[in-house]
Scaffold this motif. Sequence first.
Motif, mmCIF file in Angstrom:
data_model
loop_
_atom_site.group_PDB
_atom_site.id
_atom_site.type_symbol
_atom_site.label_atom_id
_atom_site.label_comp_id
_atom_site.label_asym_id
_atom_site.label_seq_id
_atom_site.Cartn_x
_atom_site.Cartn_y
_atom_site.Cartn_z
ATOM 1 N N GLU A 7 21.986 -1.898 19.157
ATOM 2 C CA GLU A 7 20.958 -1.153 18.412
ATOM 3 C C GLU A 7 20.320 -2.006 17.319
ATOM 4 N N ASP A 8 20.947 -3.118 16.971
ATOM 5 C CA ASP A 8 20.408 -4.005 15.936
ATOM 6 C C ASP A 8 19.435 -5.043 16.491
ATOM 7 N N GLY A 51 13.463 -3.822 21.590
ATOM 8 C CA GLY A 51 14.797 -4.034 22.142
ATOM 9 C C GLY A 51 14.776 -4.553 23.559
#
Length: 85
Positions: A7-8, A51
């Motif tokens: 998620e980072d 992402g």
Amino acid sequence: MAVISTEDEGKFLMDVRGEQIGIVTEIDPVEQVAYVDPDPSLTEAWVQSLGRGDANEDDLEVPAESIETITDSEVRVDADLSSEA
């Protein structure tokens, strides 16, 4: 030490002075390593923010033990890595 996750990916990596080092391209959640592109193009930054990017051979490896804080938009390290970029 912060715990990093996929998620980072796409977040900005910042140093202790608040200067942008690069953008997180990929996270290895098992090894707890963030891969950071120190000089992303505008297109690469946009793809990373979604992402959808991958690490390249020229990306910096940042171990989780070097990460101090994680917010919604950035990952901040506890050292000055900008001289390495």
